[in-house]
Design a protein around this motif. Structure first.
Motif, PDB file in Angstrom:
ATOM      1  N   PRO A 159       0.838  -1.208   0.000  1.00 50.76           N
ATOM      2  CA  PRO A 159       0.000   0.000   0.000  1.00 50.76           C
ATOM      3  C   PRO A 159       0.869   1.253   0.000  1.00 50.76           C
ATOM      4  CG  PRO A 159       0.034  -1.032   2.179  1.00 50.76           C
ATOM      5  CD  PRO A 159       0.685  -1.992   1.237  1.00 50.76           C
ATOM      6  N   GLU A 160       0.340   2.296  -0.594  1.00 52.50           N
ATOM      7  CA  GLU A 160       1.120   3.528  -0.707  1.00 52.50           C
ATOM      8  C   GLU A 160       1.579   3.987   0.667  1.00 52.50           C
ATOM      9  OE1 GLU A 160       1.190   7.693  -3.145  1.00 52.50           O
ATOM     10  OE2 GLU A 160      -0.767   6.796  -2.775  1.00 52.50           O
ATOM     11  N   ALA A 161       2.871   4.366   0.751  1.00 52.22           N
ATOM     12  CA  ALA A 161       3.466   4.870   1.991  1.00 52.22           C
ATOM     13  C   ALA A 161       3.210   3.932   3.169  1.00 52.22           C
ATOM     14  CB  ALA A 161       2.952   6.272   2.306  1.00 52.22           C
ATOM     15  N   LYS A 162       3.127   2.627   2.878  1.00 49.84           N
ATOM     16  CA  LYS A 162       2.868   1.602   3.902  1.00 49.84           C
ATOM     17  C   LYS A 162       1.541   1.843   4.628  1.00 49.84           C
ATOM     18  CE  LYS A 162       6.317  -0.312   6.040  1.00 49.84           C
ATOM     19  NZ  LYS A 162       7.532  -0.549   6.878  1.00 49.84           N
ATOM     20  N   PHE A 163       0.645   2.572   3.967  1.00 47.20           N
ATOM     21  CA  PHE A 163      -0.674   2.916   4.499  1.00 47.20           C
ATOM     22  C   PHE A 163      -0.573   3.819   5.725  1.00 47.20           C
ATOM     23  CE2 PHE A 163      -5.269   1.151   4.733  1.00 47.20           C
ATOM     24  CZ  PHE A 163      -5.625   1.818   3.586  1.00 47.20           C
ATOM     25  N   PHE A 164       0.571   4.523   5.860  1.00 53.83           N
ATOM     26  CA  PHE A 164       0.767   5.385   7.015  1.00 53.83           C
ATOM     27  C   PHE A 164      -0.234   6.533   7.035  1.00 53.83           C
ATOM     28  CE2 PHE A 164       5.586   4.279   7.421  1.00 53.83           C
ATOM     29  CZ  PHE A 164       5.266   3.103   8.089  1.00 53.83           C
ATOM     30  N   HIS A 165      -0.682   6.996   5.846  1.00 53.14           N
ATOM     31  CA  HIS A 165      -1.675   8.067   5.818  1.00 53.14           C
ATOM     32  C   HIS A 165      -2.959   7.617   6.518  1.00 53.14           C
ATOM     33  CE1 HIS A 165      -1.783   5.652   2.182  1.00 53.14           C
ATOM     34  NE2 HIS A 165      -3.031   6.014   1.935  1.00 53.14           N
ATOM     35  N   TYR A 166      -3.390   6.388   6.240  1.00 48.94           N
ATOM     36  CA  TYR A 166      -4.581   5.875   6.939  1.00 48.94           C
ATOM     37  C   TYR A 166      -4.298   5.644   8.416  1.00 48.94           C
ATOM     38  CZ  TYR A 166      -7.878   2.700   9.003  1.00 48.94           C
ATOM     39  OH  TYR A 166      -8.765   2.134   9.897  1.00 48.94           O
ATOM     40  N   LEU A 167      -3.131   5.115   8.753  1.00 48.54           N
ATOM     41  CA  LEU A 167      -2.829   4.810  10.151  1.00 48.54           C
ATOM     42  C   LEU A 167      -2.848   6.064  11.011  1.00 48.54           C
ATOM     43  CD1 LEU A 167      -0.021   2.134   9.703  1.00 48.54           C
ATOM     44  CD2 LEU A 167      -2.421   1.759  10.321  1.00 48.54           C
ATOM     45  N   MET A 168      -2.363   7.199  10.490  1.00 49.38           N
ATOM     46  CA  MET A 168      -2.445   8.454  11.237  1.00 49.38           C
ATOM     47  C   MET A 168      -3.905   8.836  11.471  1.00 49.38           C
ATOM     48  SD  MET A 168       0.695  10.836   9.869  1.00 49.38           S
ATOM     49  CE  MET A 168       0.358  10.735   8.115  1.00 49.38           C
ATOM     50  N   MET A 169      -4.723   8.702  10.440  1.00 45.06           N
ATOM     51  CA  MET A 169      -6.139   9.005  10.594  1.00 45.06           C
ATOM     52  C   MET A 169      -6.791   8.080  11.606  1.00 45.06           C
ATOM     53  SD  MET A 169      -9.112   9.314   7.673  1.00 45.06           S
ATOM     54  CE  MET A 169      -9.423   7.549   7.465  1.00 45.06           C
ATOM     55  N   ALA A 170      -6.475   6.780  11.519  1.00 45.34           N
ATOM     56  CA  ALA A 170      -7.054   5.818  12.466  1.00 45.34           C
ATOM     57  C   ALA A 170      -6.663   6.161  13.891  1.00 45.34           C
ATOM     58  CB  ALA A 170      -6.597   4.404  12.107  1.00 45.34           C
ATOM     59  N   GLY A 171      -5.399   6.564  14.103  1.00 43.90           N
ATOM     60  CA  GLY A 171      -4.967   6.935  15.442  1.00 43.90           C
ATOM     61  C   GLY A 171      -5.770   8.095  16.007  1.00 43.90           C
ATOM     62  N   ALA A 172      -6.204   9.000  15.134  1.00 44.11           N
ATOM     63  CA  ALA A 172      -6.988  10.149  15.583  1.00 44.11           C
ATOM     64  C   ALA A 172      -8.453   9.802  15.835  1.00 44.11           C
ATOM     65  CB  ALA A 172      -6.900  11.267  14.552  1.00 44.11           C
ATOM     66  N   LEU A 173      -8.929   8.704  15.233  1.00 39.90           N
ATOM     67  CA  LEU A 173     -10.352   8.374  15.304  1.00 39.90           C
ATOM     68  C   LEU A 173     -10.673   7.260  16.302  1.00 39.90           C
ATOM     69  CD1 LEU A 173     -11.352   8.471  11.514  1.00 39.90           C
ATOM     70  CD2 LEU A 173     -11.396  10.324  13.206  1.00 39.90           C
ATOM     71  N   GLY A 174      -9.666   6.776  17.016  1.00 44.25           N
ATOM     72  CA  GLY A 174      -9.948   5.746  18.009  1.00 44.25           C
ATOM     73  C   GLY A 174      -9.397   4.380  17.682  1.00 44.25           C
ATOM     74  N   GLU A 175      -8.701   4.244  16.558  1.00 41.36           N
ATOM     75  CA  GLU A 175      -8.040   2.989  16.177  1.00 41.36           C
ATOM     76  C   GLU A 175      -9.040   1.837  16.091  1.00 41.36           C
ATOM     77  OE1 GLU A 175      -4.345   2.661  18.554  1.00 41.36           O
ATOM     78  OE2 GLU A 175      -4.564   4.834  18.840  1.00 41.36           O
ATOM     79  N   ARG A 176      -8.771   0.733  16.790  1.00 43.40           N
ATOM     80  CA  ARG A 176      -9.629  -0.449  16.666  1.00 43.40           C
ATOM     81  C   ARG A 176     -11.039  -0.215  17.189  1.00 43.40           C
ATOM     82  NH1 ARG A 176      -4.510  -1.780  17.223  1.00 43.40           N
ATOM     83  NH2 ARG A 176      -3.649  -3.488  15.947  1.00 43.40           N
ATOM     84  N   ALA A 177     -11.207   0.796  18.028  1.00 44.55           N
ATOM     85  CA  ALA A 177     -12.531   1.099  18.570  1.00 44.55           C
ATOM     86  C   ALA A 177     -13.376   1.953  17.632  1.00 44.55           C
ATOM     87  CB  ALA A 177     -12.392   1.809  19.919  1.00 44.55           C
ATOM     88  N   CYS A 178     -12.784   2.461  16.543  1.00 42.31           N
ATOM     89  CA  CYS A 178     -13.536   3.307  15.620  1.00 42.31           C
ATOM     90  C   CYS A 178     -14.610   2.487  14.907  1.00 42.31           C
ATOM     91  CB  CYS A 178     -12.600   3.936  14.602  1.00 42.31           C
ATOM     92  SG  CYS A 178     -13.425   5.042  13.425  1.00 42.31           S
ATOM     93  N   VAL A 179     -15.824   3.016  14.876  1.00 42.86           N
ATOM     94  CA  VAL A 179     -16.953   2.302  14.265  1.00 42.86           C
ATOM     95  C   VAL A 179     -17.508   3.035  13.049  1.00 42.86           C
ATOM     96  CG1 VAL A 179     -17.612   1.170  16.412  1.00 42.86           C
ATOM     97  CG2 VAL A 179     -18.599   3.415  15.860  1.00 42.86           C
ATOM     98  N   ALA A 180     -16.826   4.082  12.593  1.00 47.38           N
ATOM     99  CA  ALA A 180     -17.341   4.873  11.468  1.00 47.38           C
ATOM    100  C   ALA A 180     -17.360   4.038  10.196  1.00 47.38           C
ATOM    101  CB  ALA A 180     -16.479   6.111  11.266  1.00 47.38           C
ATOM    102  N   ARG A 181     -18.478   4.081   9.488  1.00 51.01           N
ATOM    103  CA  ARG A 181     -18.650   3.322   8.252  1.00 51.01           C
ATOM    104  C   ARG A 181     -18.424   4.227   7.048  1.00 51.01           C
ATOM    105  NH1 ARG A 181     -23.793   2.396   7.857  1.00 51.01           N
ATOM    106  NH2 ARG A 181     -24.344   3.675   9.659  1.00 51.01           N
ATOM    107  N   ALA A 182     -17.772   3.678   6.042  1.00 49.44           N
ATOM    108  CA  ALA A 182     -17.417   4.464   4.861  1.00 49.44           C
ATOM    109  C   ALA A 182     -18.573   4.569   3.889  1.00 49.44           C
ATOM    110  CB  ALA A 182     -16.225   3.835   4.150  1.00 49.44           C
ATOM    111  N   CYS A 183     -18.683   5.746   3.296  1.00 51.91           N
ATOM    112  CA  CYS A 183     -19.498   5.952   2.103  1.00 51.91           C
ATOM    113  C   CYS A 183     -18.525   6.119   0.944  1.00 51.91           C
ATOM    114  CB  CYS A 183     -20.361   7.191   2.260  1.00 51.91           C
ATOM    115  SG  CYS A 183     -21.276   7.635   0.769  1.00 51.91           S
ATOM    116  N   GLN A 184     -18.683   5.308  -0.096  1.00 53.10           N
ATOM    117  CA  GLN A 184     -17.750   5.376  -1.221  1.00 53.10           C
ATOM    118  C   GLN A 184     -18.259   6.357  -2.267  1.00 53.10           C
ATOM    119  OE1 GLN A 184     -16.598   1.594  -2.832  1.00 53.10           O
ATOM    120  NE2 GLN A 184     -15.197   2.489  -4.309  1.00 53.10           N
ATOM    121  N   TYR A 185     -17.375   7.253  -2.670  1.00 50.90           N
ATOM    122  CA  TYR A 185     -17.677   8.222  -3.720  1.00 50.90           C
ATOM    123  C   TYR A 185     -16.963   7.778  -4.989  1.00 50.90           C
ATOM    124  CZ  TYR A 185     -19.914  11.571  -0.593  1.00 50.90           C
ATOM    125  OH  TYR A 185     -20.787  12.194   0.272  1.00 50.90           O
ATOM    126  N   GLY A 186     -17.730   7.362  -5.982  1.00 49.71           N
ATOM    127  CA  GLY A 186     -17.139   6.769  -7.163  1.00 49.71           C
ATOM    128  C   GLY A 186     -16.905   5.286  -6.928  1.00 49.71           C
TER     129      GLY A 186
END
Length: 310
Positions: free
Chosen positions: A244-271
């Motif tokens: 994955p691009e940049a070892k998926f670090f961009h997502y991991l930073m976001m996950a760290g801000a949103l609660g990591e494994r406890a995050c329950v937000a569901r994605a809406c896909q655009y396109g």
């Protein structure tokens, strides 16, 4: 107290800023849905008044001895890509930054045992992982602040989660701030070799570098739509085999801000899920759940994901 009001894993591929005629030539006469998806996301989220600052977690900006947060009061100039100067050439950008928030984030570095520096140098280069998304989601919206945090090439998964935790604390400590996070980058990220690459410029996912990489991407997109960030995080060792691009670090930073494994937000896909010369690309947006990013509620699998046609 500041808060994170929305977040997204968004594709920044160079194709999106090419002229429409060129995009269609590369894509069998069809428009790519990464473009139409961003236009719809702008209407649904970025053109509204529910936020004041956008923080881009930029997979193209790699630092070495610390995480760096942009702290300029304003960034403006012309951007030409050193990677693809023919397609991204003298692109104008001009937007206010958020020095107050940048410095607030740095104050939580020690608390999370990491290293973060705010830089306000007017000559600090900007990357197209920020500029391309600003062109769609920020240009023409005066007053919306944009700032960027780079990945750290010497860091690992835990380091990037720690950055995300510090980011969340810095936002919370900034009174009244309403923030959108953008993890700017791809899913699987292996390019076709130069002598073959022009045979794989269509957005059709049959051009993803391997069927296994496509399957891994699609599995994670499904998990995101179910709100199963825990599954994504618990299988990073497997996903890294598909580069994955940049070892998926961009997502991991976001996950760290949103609660990591406890995050329950569901994605809406655009396109739709699309190819970019072998790499897997998608726009996945996470609205903050009614109960908060880690809020209690019905199991994610029993609640249908929101649908916004593009």
């Amino acid at each position: 107290m500041g808060e994170i009001v929305g977040a997204g894993l968004l594709a920044h591929v160079p194709t999106i800023v090419l002229p429409e005629e060129t995009r269609r030539e590369l894509n069998d006469g069809k428009e790519i849905t990464l473009v139409t998806g961003l236009r719809r996301l702008r209407e649904d989220v970025f053109a509204r008044d529910g936020y004041d600052t956008v923080v881009v977690l930029d997979s193209h900006w790699a630092t070495t001895v610390e995480f760096v947060v942009t702290a300029q009061p304003r960034r403006a100039g012309l951007y030409t890509s050193e990677e693809l100067p023919r397609g991204m050439c003298r692109m104008p950008y001009d937007f206010p930054g958020d020095p107050e928030l940048a410095h607030a984030i740095t104050r939580f570095a020690d608390a999370h045992a990491t290293f973060i520096t705010a830089i306000d140098d007017a000559y600090l280069p900007i990357q197209y992982a920020t500029v391309n998304l600003w062109k769609f989601l920020g240009e023409g919206l005066p007053g919306k602040r944009w700032m960027t945090i780079g990945v750290c090439q010497t860091g690992d998964m835990e380091d990037h989660l720690r950055l995300g935790r510090a980011l969340a604390d810095g936002i919370a400590a900034t009174p009244g701030r309403r923030v959108l996070l953008i993890a700017s980058g791809a899913l699987s990220h292996t390019f076709w070799p130069l002598r073959e690459i022009r045979d794989h410029e269509s957005s059709d996912p049959r051009h993803i570098f391997t069927p296994e990489a496509r399957a891994a991407d699609e599995e994670r997109i499904a998990w995101f739509k179910e709100g199963r960030h825990d599954k994504v995080l618990d299988t990073m060792d497997t996903f890294w085999t598909y580069r994955p691009e940049a070892k998926f670090f961009h997502y991991l930073m976001m996950a760290g801000a949103l609660g990591e494994r406890a995050c329950v937000a569901r994605a809406c896909q655009y396109g739709t899920y699309e190819n970019a010369v072998g790499t897997g690309q998608a726009h996945l947006w996470f609205d903050r759940p009614a109960g908060g990013w880690t809020g209690a509620g019905p199991p994610a699998a029993t609640v249908p994901a929101p649908h916004r046609p593009v």
